[in-house]
Each structure stands twice: as C-alpha cells, then as structure tokens.
Design a protein around this motif. Structure first.
Motif, PDB file in Angstrom:
ATOM      1  N   THR A 299     -12.375  -4.370  10.869  1.00 27.45           N
ATOM      2  CA  THR A 299     -11.837  -3.479  10.088  1.00 27.45           C
ATOM      3  C   THR A 299     -10.647  -3.681   9.119  1.00 27.45           C
ATOM      4  OG1 THR A 299     -12.407  -1.994  12.072  1.00 27.45           O
ATOM      5  CG2 THR A 299     -10.814  -1.135  10.553  1.00 27.45           C
ATOM      6  N   ARG A 300      -9.642  -4.634   9.533  1.00 29.00           N
ATOM      7  CA  ARG A 300      -8.502  -5.076   8.649  1.00 29.00           C
ATOM      8  C   ARG A 300      -9.312  -5.732   7.454  1.00 29.00           C
ATOM      9  NH1 ARG A 300      -5.741 -10.040  11.299  1.00 29.00           N
ATOM     10  NH2 ARG A 300      -7.568 -11.052   9.829  1.00 29.00           N
ATOM     11  N   ASP A 301     -10.123  -6.525   7.553  1.00 28.53           N
ATOM     12  CA  ASP A 301     -10.768  -7.090   6.170  1.00 28.53           C
ATOM     13  C   ASP A 301     -11.137  -5.963   5.390  1.00 28.53           C
ATOM     14  OD1 ASP A 301     -10.204  -9.669   7.219  1.00 28.53           O
ATOM     15  OD2 ASP A 301     -12.380  -9.825   8.162  1.00 28.53           O
ATOM     16  N   ASP A 302     -11.819  -4.830   5.851  1.00 27.13           N
ATOM     17  CA  ASP A 302     -12.183  -3.712   4.820  1.00 27.13           C
ATOM     18  C   ASP A 302     -10.987  -3.188   4.472  1.00 27.13           C
ATOM     19  OD1 ASP A 302     -14.871  -4.141   5.692  1.00 27.13           O
ATOM     20  OD2 ASP A 302     -14.642  -2.760   7.330  1.00 27.13           O
ATOM     21  N   PHE A 303      -9.947  -2.980   4.968  1.00 26.55           N
ATOM     22  CA  PHE A 303      -8.753  -2.417   4.550  1.00 26.55           C
ATOM     23  C   PHE A 303      -7.963  -3.132   3.463  1.00 26.55           C
ATOM     24  CE2 PHE A 303      -9.311   0.807   7.764  1.00 26.55           C
ATOM     25  CZ  PHE A 303      -9.121   1.996   7.056  1.00 26.55           C
TER      26      PHE A 303
ATOM     27  N   ALA B  96      -6.682   4.602   8.203  1.00 26.59           N
ATOM     28  CA  ALA B  96      -6.497   4.121   6.896  1.00 26.59           C
ATOM     29  C   ALA B  96      -5.015   4.410   6.798  1.00 26.59           C
ATOM     30  CB  ALA B  96      -6.849   5.143   5.759  1.00 26.59           C
ATOM     31  N   ARG B  97      -4.570   5.309   7.432  1.00 27.30           N
ATOM     32  CA  ARG B  97      -3.065   5.912   7.363  1.00 27.30           C
ATOM     33  C   ARG B  97      -2.382   4.754   8.214  1.00 27.30           C
ATOM     34  NH1 ARG B  97      -3.346  10.869   8.739  1.00 27.30           N
ATOM     35  NH2 ARG B  97      -3.750  11.525   6.578  1.00 27.30           N
ATOM     36  N   GLU B  98      -2.894   4.275   9.251  1.00 24.60           N
ATOM     37  CA  GLU B  98      -2.219   3.329  10.202  1.00 24.60           C
ATOM     38  C   GLU B  98      -2.246   1.940   9.735  1.00 24.60           C
ATOM     39  OE1 GLU B  98      -3.763   2.307  14.299  1.00 24.60           O
ATOM     40  OE2 GLU B  98      -3.871   4.639  14.339  1.00 24.60           O
ATOM     41  N   TYR B  99      -3.163   1.432   8.917  1.00 24.18           N
ATOM     42  CA  TYR B  99      -3.220   0.191   8.168  1.00 24.18           C
ATOM     43  C   TYR B  99      -2.143   0.244   7.021  1.00 24.18           C
ATOM     44  CZ  TYR B  99      -6.841  -2.052  10.801  1.00 24.18           C
ATOM     45  OH  TYR B  99      -7.425  -2.700  11.960  1.00 24.18           O
ATOM     46  N   LEU B 100      -2.244   1.414   6.256  1.00 25.52           N
ATOM     47  CA  LEU B 100      -1.364   1.434   5.056  1.00 25.52           C
ATOM     48  C   LEU B 100       0.040   1.442   5.740  1.00 25.52           C
ATOM     49  CD1 LEU B 100      -3.166   4.004   2.896  1.00 25.52           C
ATOM     50  CD2 LEU B 100      -2.597   1.690   2.450  1.00 25.52           C
ATOM     51  N   GLU B 101       0.472   1.993   6.758  1.00 23.99           N
ATOM     52  CA  GLU B 101       1.976   1.662   7.082  1.00 23.99           C
ATOM     53  C   GLU B 101       2.326   0.529   7.717  1.00 23.99           C
ATOM     54  OE1 GLU B 101       2.340   4.766  10.141  1.00 23.99           O
ATOM     55  OE2 GLU B 101       2.122   6.466   8.763  1.00 23.99           O
ATOM     56  N   TRP B 102       1.154  -0.226   8.252  1.00 15.36           N
ATOM     57  CA  TRP B 102       1.284  -1.594   8.482  1.00 15.36           C
ATOM     58  C   TRP B 102       1.695  -2.503   7.254  1.00 15.36           C
ATOM     59  CZ3 TRP B 102      -3.051  -5.389  10.100  1.00 15.36           C
ATOM     60  CH2 TRP B 102      -2.576  -6.514  10.472  1.00 15.36           C
ATOM     61  N   PHE B 103       0.553  -2.305   6.369  1.00 18.06           N
ATOM     62  CA  PHE B 103       0.510  -3.166   5.178  1.00 18.06           C
ATOM     63  C   PHE B 103       1.911  -2.879   4.499  1.00 18.06           C
ATOM     64  CE2 PHE B 103      -4.194  -2.977   4.682  1.00 18.06           C
ATOM     65  CZ  PHE B 103      -4.230  -4.212   5.647  1.00 18.06           C
ATOM     66  N   GLU B 104       2.346  -1.566   4.540  1.00 19.37           N
ATOM     67  CA  GLU B 104       3.788  -1.542   3.785  1.00 19.37           C
ATOM     68  C   GLU B 104       4.908  -2.002   4.491  1.00 19.37           C
ATOM     69  OE1 GLU B 104       5.053   2.518   3.989  1.00 19.37           O
ATOM     70  OE2 GLU B 104       6.339   1.988   2.403  1.00 19.37           O
TER      71      GLU B 104
END
Lengths: 191, 151
Positions: A36-40, A67-75
């Motif tokens: 899933t991480r690769d998709d995001f 999406a919200r979780e991954y975006l917070e992590w990526f941020e």
C-alpha cells in the motif's frame, strides 16, 4: 510488436520444456510494487500541484482514512509539504528528495571520489555548452536548432536532455561537497 | 548552480525545452523490476543518479538463437520517455522503441517497430500513468517471448 521470425522460434526439443510464463508475477503487479505504501508514494511523488486527501486516495486506489494516515507520515518524513489546512492539501517536497540524494552521495563516496565525479560531470556539461554555443540549455530552442543545424529534432532533444541531466548531477555533487563543512561528524573517510 | 533555477522542481518556470532525467522515477523503476523472475539483472548507471535503467531479460524465456535481450528505460522530469527493447540473435538483431518526446517525423507519442526500429515510426497514444506505460511495454515484450514457443 512484431512476432519473431520463424527461424528464431524454438525447435521441437526446446518446445518440450517451454518457459513457465504463467508463473511470473503479472506485469501490473510488478510495476506497482507490493505494498500500500508504494501506491501512496507513487501518488505523492507525482503531486507537482497541491492535492487534497481525497485526490491522493483516488490516485493511490485506496480509502481516504489510509490516505490521511500516509500523508501525515510522509509530511513528518519531509516527503510532502502541507500547502493548505482547510481543506488539507499536500504536494511533494522536491528539496527533501534532493537532500536524500545528496546524503546518499555523501555516504557512498569519499571526498576524492566526489571531486572526480564532479570533474567528469562538469566536463560533460561544458562539452554540450560548446556544441550548442550557449551558456544554458534554457537558451536552446530545440526545433529551431534542429533546422539550423540540419539535425533531427529527436537528436537535438536527446542532447539537450543529456545536458540538463548532467547539470542536475553537477548540482547534486556540488551540494554533497559543500555539505562537508556543515558538520555531520564521522560519516566518511578516504578508502 | 545554487540560488537560481531549482533543477528538482519540474514546475520551475525558468525551465526551457526538454528536461533532465527523472532520477527518482528511474530509481523506483529499478527497485520494482529488480528481483523479478523476468530479469537476470537490472542496472542503473551511474548508480547515484541514473540516466537510464538497463534490464537484461533471463535467457530462459528465449530459444537458442536469441543470445541476449534487454529493455533500456529512459524517463524525464516532464514525463517524456524512451523505452528501447533490443534482441541479439546469432545472425541478426531486433529492436522496438516506445517514445514520448518531440520529433520532426512523428507525434510526441510514437513507436519505432521492429526489426530495426526505423525512423520515422508510427504515431500512437501511450497511457498517461507511467506505470501503465511500463506495464503495457512489459506485456508486449512478453507476448513476443511467448510467440517464440508457439510460432
């Protein structure tokens, strides 16, 4: 794409044991990665313009909660920057990607090696500057130049792209060498 | 080169025509393809910021007359690309190219079909998503590989 000519195809002996094409991972899965991480990551690395959480979810093919979780992590990692708060929009952070690449250079090469690489890259860029008789690829209009020089647009495009690539690599190497004085002790020593 | 145009920012308005290689995309492509059973090796040169990625197919997918087969992947920050498939045979070669870039002989999206990938090629429309482009190219190559065994 054309099928192979008859004389290239397998003979009767070879056909007795054909390759197991059906056991291969389907190409769609290969290019998309396993997680899933690769998709995001694919979705946000394409985010040159600010994207909402919903847009990122759509692009990644997953739900908005994920999406919200991954975006917070990526941020937090610096991969994306938040552009607006309400609605929350994000875009990729090119300076993080460059920083990461500069760090890789500093970990992988000694100063001497970096200087050598930089010399090679500068020479390459200077050769293109000489060939185009210009200071920067920004000065080259590809179609005009092709018609002036009697070359194909494709040829000129390939050279301009290679020149830009060389300049970008020069920039990364200069940053890696410059970062030397900025104190991150004990990373590297000459081999 | 510091303080002026940002070479990592594809939206930089000072950028003119053409674009540098997209190192991040090439890294991603190399990571995804490396270790897949189709390939004997996947190489990026130079390793820190590749111009292109060279994927050598496992020769187990080809009969004896084929001596080597590879896909070379070049991708640029503005979305342009050039994917070149090449086979060496005992007495000949086969080439096929999928391209998206400016050209005076074709539309931006085009292919140069085998056997010698001649110029000009044929106009076409490639998918928008880079992963779909790559998947469709790998799929076409696999169709040719299968045809070696059923022909």
């Amino acid at each position: 794409m054309d099928e192979p000519r008859a004389e290239l195809t397998a003979d009767a002996d070879e056909r007795a044991t054909p390759p197991a094409f059906d056991e291969l991972t389907p190409v769609d899965e290969v290019v998309r990665g396993e997680r899933t991480r690769d998709d995001f990551l694919d979705a946000v690395l394409d985010a040159d313009d600010p994207m909402t959480v919903g847009e990122v979810a759509d692009a990644a093919g997953h739900g908005t909660d994920a999406a919200r979780e991954y975006l917070e992590w990526f941020e937090r990692m610096g991969i994306v920057t938040r552009v607006t708060d309400s609605p929350a929009t994000y875009r990729r952070n090119p300076s993080y990607l460059r920083w990461r690449r500069v760090q890789t250079l500093r970990e992988r090469y000694t100063d001497e090696e970096l200087v050598d690489l930089l010399g090679t890259e500068r020479e390459r860029a200077e050769t293109y500057a000489g060939e185009f008789d210009a200071d920067s690829p920004d000065e080259v209009a590809i179609a005009d130049r092709a018609s002036d020089d009697g070359r194909s647009v494709e040829d000129v495009w390939a050279d301009v792209s290679a020149w830009r690539t060389s300049r970008r690599r020069t920039d990364l190497l200069e940053r890696a060498l410059k970062a030397e004085g900025e104190g991150s002790a004990g990373r590297r020593r000459a081999v | 080169m510091t303080g002026g145009a940002d070479p990592d920012d594809p939206t930089d308005p000072t950028a003119g025509e053409g674009a540098p290689a997209d190192f991040d995309r090439l890294d991603t492509i190399a990571e995804r393809l490396d270790g897949d059973d189709r390939f004997e090796s996947v190489d990026s040169r130079p390793e820190f910021a590749p111009d292109r990625v060279t994927c050598s197919y496992d020769l187990g997918f080809y009969p004896e007359p084929v001596r080597s087969a590879r896909l070379e992947v070049a991708w640029f920050q503005n979305g342009d690309f050039s994917l070149h498939y090449h086979e060496d045979h005992d007495a000949s070669t086969f080439d096929h190219r999928w391209d998206r870039h400016p050209s005076d002989h074709n539309a931006r999206d085009h292919v140069h079909p085998g056997p010698d990938a001649p110029t000009p090629g044929e106009d076409t429309v490639h998918p928008t998503d880079w992963r779909d482009v790559l998947a469709s190219v790998l799929h076409e190559i696999q169709r040719r590989q299968r045809a070696f065994w059923t022909g």
